[in-house]
Design an enzyme around this catalytic site. Structure first.
Site, PDB file in Angstrom:
ATOM      1  CG  ASN A 210      28.031  20.721 -19.274  1.00 40.68           C
ATOM      2  OD1 ASN A 210      28.516  20.610 -18.148  1.00 40.68           O
ATOM      3  ND2 ASN A 210      28.513  21.575 -20.173  1.00 40.68           N
ATOM      4  CG  PHE A 328      39.872  17.194 -19.453  1.00 40.63           C
ATOM      5  CD1 PHE A 328      39.550  16.205 -18.548  1.00 40.63           C
ATOM      6  CD2 PHE A 328      40.918  18.057 -19.152  1.00 40.63           C
ATOM      7  CE1 PHE A 328      40.247  16.063 -17.361  1.00 40.63           C
ATOM      8  CE2 PHE A 328      41.622  17.931 -17.965  1.00 40.63           C
ATOM      9  CZ  PHE A 328      41.289  16.931 -17.066  1.00 40.63           C
ATOM     10  CE  LYS A 342      38.514  18.486 -27.205  1.00 49.62           C
ATOM     11  NZ  LYS A 342      37.481  18.238 -26.165  1.00 49.62           N
ATOM     12  CE  LYS A 346      39.067  20.654 -30.457  1.00 52.58           C
ATOM     13  NZ  LYS A 346      37.996  21.429 -31.094  1.00 52.58           N
TER      14      LYS A 346
END
Length: 399
Positions: A210, A328, A342, A346
């Protein structure tokens, strides 16, 4: 605030005359100021001007100090801050390259105190890629950079590169000292940071990855070090120099990054997952180059992928009481919504959510983000990644 000893460097640009106003603004705040000038700066302002205001000789030449045969050492070790204002493109370039060919640059190389620069130059010079790269190099090395102002310039151009108002520079100095007073709050803490992309091989020469440059993670590492932390930086392939003092662990794939994190997570007080980890990898990479026309060519036309391990989720699930886990969320849309999801899924304490794509996020020197915790969302404006790193660490310290 306790009076500080400030070494004020004046370099040779038209803004040098404003250096006298910077000196006075610092004196008004009770600081002691010693001036060191480049030879070119004396073409704009006489050293006598600074001597009259500071009540100290303004130093220019290394060999003009009979009472001190090595003034660049004495100056660089005898101050609380070395402020170079204005800083020309030439001086910034020499600082980034490690060139020490006059008293000011020699003092910078020998300086053990924090260094702050305030660039001032023509807009086209300021926006030149080499100048911006030099400024970013200095930031990565811990130099504090005061962003140039925008407006009408002496040459008649209008744009960025203008010297900030002296009072604004003095305020930036005060803010730096205020931050420094609270610095060290991470002393004794161990911070584990992931940075950069992962690369997932297709064959011996091809891979998927990426656009991550690693700049955010490296800025976080530099800021954590400045606050006294012991930093381990687990980094994918990037073209960056690791901050001095950080333990660098170089990896390539997501599984290598996970293994490095699992090995070190138990000893970490803070875990920051800023790396852009590939969500998927080729299922069956081959250890040689796949040639066109070969029997394996079809494997390039139809690559099967399998899911990579989720490093943030793995660390969040393994989190012990007292550990802080930060992730992030790089999204193209619904940034806050996905970031909040998230945070829960997470088991993180903080999510830094930012928009990517369209020239935003990956590979840039600036970033705009929202800090998401269980208590709410704090949206931040566009700012240099070094400044964003400071905001993130401030938020982490609340835990």
């Amino acid at each position: 605030m306790t009076a500080k000893r400030i070494l004020l460097g004046i370099s040779g640009g038209i803004a040098a005359y404003k250096g006298a106003e910077v000196l006075r603004a610092l004196q008004k705040r009770g600081h002691e100021v010693q001036v060191v000038m480049t030879q070119n700066a004396t073409e704009f302002v006489s050293p006598l001007t600074f001597a009259a205001l500071s009540h100290r000789e303004a130093l220019v030449e290394e060999f003009d100090c009979p009472g001190d045969p090595i003034p660049h050492i004495t100056l660089g070790q005898g101050c609380d801050l070395f402020l170079i204002a204005p800083a020309t493109a030439n001086v910034i370039g020499k600082m980034a390259a490690g060139i020490a060919d006059d008293l000011l640059t020699s003092t910078f190389i020998a300086c053990t105190a924090p260094v702050m620069v305030s660039p001032a130059m023509n807009v086209h010079m300021y926006e030149n890629a080499a100048v911006q790269e030099n400024l970013e190099t200095l930031r990565r090395r811990g130099v504090q950079v005061i962003d140039a102002a925008s407006g009408y310039q002496a040459c008649g151009d209008v744009g960025a590169g203008r010297f900030p108002e002296p009072e604004a520079i003095a305020e930036a100095v005060e803010e730096f000292f205020a931050r420094s007073a609270s610095a060290g709050c991470l002393a004794g803490k161990r911070v584990l940071i992931t940075a950069g992309p992962t690369v997932e091989p297709i064959d011996a020469v091809r891979f998927i990855s990426n656009y991550s440059s690693g700049k955010m993670g490296y800025a976080l590492a530099a800021e954590a070090l400045a606050r006294g932390a012991e930093v381990t930086l687990v980094s994918g392939p990037v073209a960056l120099e690791a901050p001095a003092g950080a333990q660098l662990v170089s990896v390539k794939t997501a599984r290598e990054m996970l293994a490095a994190c699992e090995e070190r997570f138990g000893d970490a007080n803070i875990f920051i997952a800023s790396a852009a980890v590939a969500d998927f990898r080729p299922e069956d990479p081959i250890d040689r180059k796949i040639k066109k026309g070969s029997a394996d060519e079809g494997r390039l036309k139809e690559i099967r992928f399998v899911e990579n391990p989720d490093i943030l989720a793995t660390m969040g699930a393994a989190k012990a009481p007292g550990q802080v886990v930060v992730g992030f969320a790089a999204e193209t849309d619904n940034v806050i919504e996905y970031g909040q999801g998230k945070l829960a899924s997470k088991q993180a304490d903080l999510i830094v959510a930012n928009q990517v794509g369209g020239g935003k996020g990956f590979g840039t020197d600036d970033n705009q983000a929202a800090l998401i915790t269980a208590s709410g969302v704090r949206s931040l404006p566009l700012m240099p990644k070094s400044q964003l790193a400071s905001e993130i660490l401030d938020e982490i310290e609340k835990f």
